[in-house]
Write a protein that holds these residues in place. Structure first.
Motif, PDB file in Angstrom:
ATOM      1  N   THR A   1      16.331  22.284  -2.765  1.00 44.41           N
ATOM      2  CA  THR A   1      15.223  23.240  -2.814  1.00 44.41           C
ATOM      3  C   THR A   1      15.458  24.325  -1.775  1.00 44.41           C
ATOM      4  OG1 THR A   1      13.691  21.523  -3.565  1.00 44.41           O
ATOM      5  CG2 THR A   1      12.731  23.512  -2.608  1.00 44.41           C
ATOM      6  N   GLY A   2      15.603  25.556  -2.250  1.00 44.61           N
ATOM      7  CA  GLY A   2      15.856  26.667  -1.334  1.00 44.61           C
ATOM      8  C   GLY A   2      14.593  27.267  -0.775  1.00 44.61           C
ATOM      9  N   GLN A   3      13.539  27.316  -1.594  1.00 44.60           N
ATOM     10  CA  GLN A   3      12.258  27.840  -1.138  1.00 44.60           C
ATOM     11  C   GLN A   3      11.148  27.122  -1.892  1.00 44.60           C
ATOM     12  OE1 GLN A   3      12.133  32.002  -2.019  1.00 44.60           O
ATOM     13  NE2 GLN A   3      12.457  31.740  -4.208  1.00 44.60           N
ATOM     14  N   GLY A   4       9.965  27.152  -1.297  1.00 42.13           N
ATOM     15  CA  GLY A   4       8.854  26.425  -1.907  1.00 42.13           C
ATOM     16  C   GLY A   4       8.653  25.101  -1.193  1.00 42.13           C
ATOM     17  N   GLY A   5       8.719  24.033  -1.920  1.00 41.22           N
ATOM     18  CA  GLY A   5       8.488  22.752  -1.267  1.00 41.22           C
ATOM     19  C   GLY A   5       8.670  21.577  -2.190  1.00 41.22           C
ATOM     20  N   VAL A   6       8.298  20.406  -1.638  1.00 39.39           N
ATOM     21  CA  VAL A   6       8.422  19.119  -2.337  1.00 39.39           C
ATOM     22  C   VAL A   6       7.089  18.396  -2.202  1.00 39.39           C
ATOM     23  CG1 VAL A   6       9.589  16.889  -2.376  1.00 39.39           C
ATOM     24  CG2 VAL A   6      10.897  18.974  -1.878  1.00 39.39           C
ATOM     25  N   MET A   7       6.628  17.810  -3.294  1.00 36.32           N
ATOM     26  CA  MET A   7       5.389  17.034  -3.263  1.00 36.32           C
ATOM     27  C   MET A   7       5.652  15.648  -3.835  1.00 36.32           C
ATOM     28  SD  MET A   7       1.586  17.772  -4.841  1.00 36.32           S
ATOM     29  CE  MET A   7       2.080  17.466  -6.537  1.00 36.32           C
ATOM     30  N   VAL A   8       5.102  14.623  -3.173  1.00 36.09           N
ATOM     31  CA  VAL A   8       5.180  13.239  -3.624  1.00 36.09           C
ATOM     32  C   VAL A   8       3.770  12.788  -3.944  1.00 36.09           C
ATOM     33  CG1 VAL A   8       5.946  10.908  -3.073  1.00 36.09           C
ATOM     34  CG2 VAL A   8       7.175  12.881  -2.131  1.00 36.09           C
ATOM     35  N   ALA A   9       3.573  12.245  -5.134  1.00 37.23           N
ATOM     36  CA  ALA A   9       2.230  11.847  -5.558  1.00 37.23           C
ATOM     37  C   ALA A   9       2.302  10.621  -6.447  1.00 37.23           C
ATOM     38  CB  ALA A   9       1.549  12.999  -6.304  1.00 37.23           C
ATOM     39  N   CYS A  10       1.162   9.961  -6.581  1.00 35.79           N
ATOM     40  CA  CYS A  10       1.054   8.793  -7.467  1.00 35.79           C
ATOM     41  C   CYS A  10      -0.092   9.021  -8.435  1.00 35.79           C
ATOM     42  CB  CYS A  10       0.809   7.520  -6.647  1.00 35.79           C
ATOM     43  SG  CYS A  10       0.533   6.051  -7.669  1.00 35.79           S
ATOM     44  N   ARG A  11       0.122   8.688  -9.696  1.00 33.08           N
ATOM     45  CA  ARG A  11      -0.929   8.799 -10.700  1.00 33.08           C
ATOM     46  C   ARG A  11      -0.825   7.636 -11.664  1.00 33.08           C
ATOM     47  NH1 ARG A  11      -0.005  14.465 -13.037  1.00 33.08           N
ATOM     48  NH2 ARG A  11       0.298  14.866 -10.831  1.00 33.08           N
ATOM     49  N   ARG A  12      -1.908   7.322 -12.329  1.00 31.55           N
ATOM     50  CA  ARG A  12      -1.931   6.210 -13.273  1.00 31.55           C
ATOM     51  C   ARG A  12      -1.516   6.694 -14.660  1.00 31.55           C
ATOM     52  NH1 ARG A  12      -4.149   1.599 -11.374  1.00 31.55           N
ATOM     53  NH2 ARG A  12      -5.331   1.759  -9.412  1.00 31.55           N
ATOM     54  N   ARG A  13      -0.711   5.876 -15.333  1.00 34.02           N
ATOM     55  CA  ARG A  13      -0.287   6.143 -16.708  1.00 34.02           C
ATOM     56  C   ARG A  13      -0.397   4.835 -17.469  1.00 34.02           C
ATOM     57  NH1 ARG A  13      -1.100  10.564 -15.812  1.00 34.02           N
ATOM     58  NH2 ARG A  13       0.203  12.428 -16.080  1.00 34.02           N
ATOM     59  N   GLY A  14      -1.495   4.712 -18.238  1.00 37.18           N
ATOM     60  CA  GLY A  14      -1.725   3.468 -18.956  1.00 37.18           C
ATOM     61  C   GLY A  14      -2.006   2.354 -17.967  1.00 37.18           C
ATOM     62  N   GLY A  15      -1.276   1.264 -18.093  1.00 33.47           N
ATOM     63  CA  GLY A  15      -1.471   0.141 -17.190  1.00 33.47           C
ATOM     64  C   GLY A  15      -0.513   0.137 -16.018  1.00 33.47           C
TER      65      GLY A  15
ATOM     66  N   ALA B   1       0.856  -1.187   0.000  1.00 31.05           N
ATOM     67  CA  ALA B   1       0.000   0.000   0.000  1.00 31.05           C
ATOM     68  C   ALA B   1       0.891   1.236   0.000  1.00 31.05           C
ATOM     69  CB  ALA B   1      -0.898  -0.003   1.223  1.00 31.05           C
ATOM     70  N   LEU B   2       0.779   2.043  -1.055  1.00 27.37           N
ATOM     71  CA  LEU B   2       1.631   3.225  -1.160  1.00 27.37           C
ATOM     72  C   LEU B   2       1.443   4.184   0.007  1.00 27.37           C
ATOM     73  CD1 LEU B   2       1.693   4.318  -4.911  1.00 27.37           C
ATOM     74  CD2 LEU B   2       3.614   3.629  -3.479  1.00 27.37           C
ATOM     75  N   GLN B   3       0.201   4.289   0.498  1.00 25.97           N
ATOM     76  CA  GLN B   3      -0.059   5.261   1.565  1.00 25.97           C
ATOM     77  C   GLN B   3       0.740   4.933   2.820  1.00 25.97           C
ATOM     78  OE1 GLN B   3      -1.914   8.087   1.126  1.00 25.97           O
ATOM     79  NE2 GLN B   3      -0.939   8.619   3.069  1.00 25.97           N
ATOM     80  N   ALA B   4       0.929   3.631   3.087  1.00 25.41           N
ATOM     81  CA  ALA B   4       1.706   3.246   4.270  1.00 25.41           C
ATOM     82  C   ALA B   4       3.150   3.728   4.140  1.00 25.41           C
ATOM     83  CB  ALA B   4       1.664   1.731   4.448  1.00 25.41           C
ATOM     84  N   SER B   5       3.740   3.562   2.945  1.00 26.04           N
ATOM     85  CA  SER B   5       5.103   4.053   2.725  1.00 26.04           C
ATOM     86  C   SER B   5       5.153   5.573   2.797  1.00 26.04           C
ATOM     87  CB  SER B   5       5.624   3.569   1.361  1.00 26.04           C
ATOM     88  OG  SER B   5       5.790   2.173   1.347  1.00 26.04           O
ATOM     89  N   PHE B   6       4.143   6.227   2.215  1.00 20.89           N
ATOM     90  CA  PHE B   6       4.090   7.686   2.269  1.00 20.89           C
ATOM     91  C   PHE B   6       4.053   8.171   3.724  1.00 20.89           C
ATOM     92  CE2 PHE B   6       2.138   8.694  -2.179  1.00 20.89           C
ATOM     93  CZ  PHE B   6       3.254   8.131  -2.766  1.00 20.89           C
TER      94      PHE B   6
END
Length: 589
Positions: free
Chosen positions: A352-366, A298-303
């Motif tokens: 990254t000096g300013q702003g932030g970092v985002m981690v996400a998952c999305r579907r691409r094909g299969g 489960a990706l959410q557990a790792s996140f």
């Protein structure tokens, strides 16, 4: 390569090429012979029949010339066997026409017989060199060219005619034998040429392989040189800091300053431990000793785990760190995947000096695409491939270890290849980068969440631990670390020493992998289990970076901790060893 090893099709193709290459000279010879014969016989034979025969021969020669032209235009239009059959058909038709000439225009008159016989003999003997390339083509030409005149002579009672028939028959047999022998010589020459060409190709291929191997060895040597130079530099830096802090602490009695020095010593030791961990990971990848264990995750557990680890780091740097919630499951190795993501997130925060970092998952094909996006300095387009090289860092020529060690993305690339999770990057200088991992999806495992229960933190007070290490300083340092936790520590340099001094069975055993006299920690644990029972909890500690040590430890069923050993990892290992036996063992550290 032996001649017999050459495929028949390849040999036939070469013979057909030679046959069609000789065809123009054959047709020219036929034309000259027919013209000369017509001149010699014009006044002594039926001119109408002679003209008809000449016309038929000219038409046949034209058709055969068109066949040669067709093959030159379309050499691959059909296979070699069909081209051979077409040529042999034309040769047989030509032989029949010449045989018809011998039947129609031979007569007992010596001059006419001599003229006809000389022309036929010349054609049949001259064709040995050209048509014997493909023996059937010669046979179907020579036999119908000579046999009709032989039959015509045998019908006559004249002795001259019968003698001529005998001479012509013998001549035909000799020509057929010569053609057969010549065919064998030609085949042998072709096979020898094939053998020489194959030998040249083999030598050329070996030369190319040798050149490629030499270039690869040179690249490996350069990489090793870079590796050793960078590793030596990065190891010396925290070691030098640690040495100076120790000297400073010895000369300073102020408590506040000593606390500050201790903190800096801890930072230097952590930096050195981090470098050693990354060097070990890099060595495991390069040696091919990684053995991923793939399972639904489960990706959410790792996140969630990584968010707890990196959120304080991001806040301390004044950056936003967001893990977009997901319900996706992936098929991967949890520990290796989280190490990839840990390196990517750590690298993103560092640049990254300013702003932030985002981690996400999305579907691409299969497939699923796990992305780490940052708003950092970005990477120039001509440097995108370089960032995955070992010890390569943008904007860090002085190798400031606060900017990282230059192995993170190299390890990411190696782990991604081992897991078959292709990694890609796109970036714009000044606007940030996106590192993406392509992964196969997995079905959600409803039961997994039920069994994923965190092991409670156990109080270690009162538990006895046997520590086996042949280095006295290591034994004393580890014992000094564990005693404030309430642990009763027994130390020994070998299994024999432990068995002789232990008052009772310990609660668990920690053994160094390499011991004295070629013995190993595995041997020591086996000896202790023989005495105290096979259920005696045990683990290995080693400073050896050889990936084979990890394989040996896993094969023996032991957890493995790498030196230098941070306190939190040692604490976690002891809690694991002393927890209920039904809990699953951790992966080798």
């Amino acid at each position: 390569m032996r001649a017999s090893a050459v495929p028949d099709a390849r040999l036939l193709a070469e013979q057909v090429d030679l046959l069609y290459r000789h065809a123009p000279s054959i047709y020219a010879g036929n034309a000259f012979a027919a013209t000369g014969l017509a001149i010699m016989l014009w006044s002594s034979v039926d001119q109408a029949r002679l003209l008809g025969w000449l016309t038929a021969l000219a038409l046949l020669t034209l058709l055969r010339a068109l066949l040669v032209a067709a093959r030159r235009r379309r050499p691959d239009a059909c296979d070699s066997l069909r081209w051979a059959h077409l040529f042999a058909t034309g040769a047989a038709a030509s032989g029949c026409l010449w045989g018809l000439m011998g039947w129609m225009f031979s007569a007992p008159e010596p001059l006419q017989m001599a003229s006809t016989g000389i022309v036929l003999a010349g054609l049949v003997s001259a064709s040995v060199s050209s048509l014997s390339v493909h023996y059937p083509a010669y046979a179907v030409f020579a036999l119908p060219a000579i046999l009709p005149i032989v039959a015509r002579c045998l019908q006559s009672a004249d002795g001259f005619m019968r003698g001529f028939a005998l001479i012509a028959t013998g001549f035909l047999v000799i020509c057929l034998i010569f053609a057969w022998l010549n065919n064998r010589s030609i085949r042998a020459a072709i096979l020898l040429r094939f053998e020489n060409l194959d030998l040249l190709r083999e030598v050329s291929a070996q030369r190319e392989q040798a050149t490629a191997a030499r270039e690869q060895a040179e690249q490996a040597n350069l990489a090793k040189t870079r590796f050793l130079a960078a590793a030596s530099h990065d190891l010396r830096q925290p070691l030098q800091s640690l040495s100076l802090f120790i000297d400073a602490q010895a000369q300073d009695a102020d408590a506040d300053r000593m606390h500050a020095i201790n903190r800096r010593m801890r930072e230097a030791a952590d930096a050195m431990g981090k470098l050693l961990d990354e060097l070990l990971d890099y060595a495991r990848i390069e040696s091919g000793s990684l053995t991923p264990t793939l399972a639904p995750l489960a990706l959410q557990a790792s996140f969630d785990r990584l968010a707890r680890e990196f959120q304080p780091i991001a806040e301390a740097a004044g950056l936003r760190l967001r893990f977009r919630p997901t319900r996706c499951w992936v098929h991967t190795d949890q520990a290796l995947f989280e190490q990839i993501l840990r390196n990517l997130v750590g690298n993103a925060l560092r640049y990254t000096g300013q702003g932030g970092v985002m981690v996400a998952c999305r579907r691409r094909g299969g497939r699923l695409r796990v992305e780490v996006r940052d708003s950092g300095v970005g990477i120039p387009a001509d440097r995108l491939d370089d960032v995955f090289r070992e010890f390569y860092q943008l904007g860090n020529p002085e190798r400031d270890r606060r900017k990282g060690l230059g192995l993170g993305l190299s390890i990411v690339d190696g782990l991604a290849r081992a897991l078959d999770h292709p990694v890609s990057v796109r970036s714009q200088p000044g606007r940030g980068s996106v590192f993406a991992l392509s992964m196969p999806p997995a079905q959600a495992q409803a039961s997994a969440a039920r069994h994923r229960v965190a092991a409670p933190s156990m109080r270690l007070a009162g538990h006895s631990v046997l520590l086996i290490d042949n280095e006295p300083d290591i034994r004393e340092a580890l014992a000094a670390l564990m005693r404030p936790w309430g642990v009763v520590v027994h130390t020994a340099e070998s299994a024999a020493d432990a068995l002789a001094s232990l008052p009772c069975r310990p609660d668990c055993v920690l053994a160094d992998f390499r011991l004295l006299d070629g013995h190993t920690g595995i041997d020591a644990i086996a000896a202790l289990r023989d005495r105290f029972g096979a259920d005696l909890p045990a683990a290995l500690i080693t400073g050896d970076t050889d990936p084979a040590r990890i394989r040996d430890a896993r094969a023996a069923g032991f957890a493995l901790l790498q030196k230098p050993t941070p306190a939190h990892r040692l604490l976690a290992l002891l809690e694991f060893l002393l927890q209920p036996p039904e809990s699953a063992p951790p992966r080798a550290a």
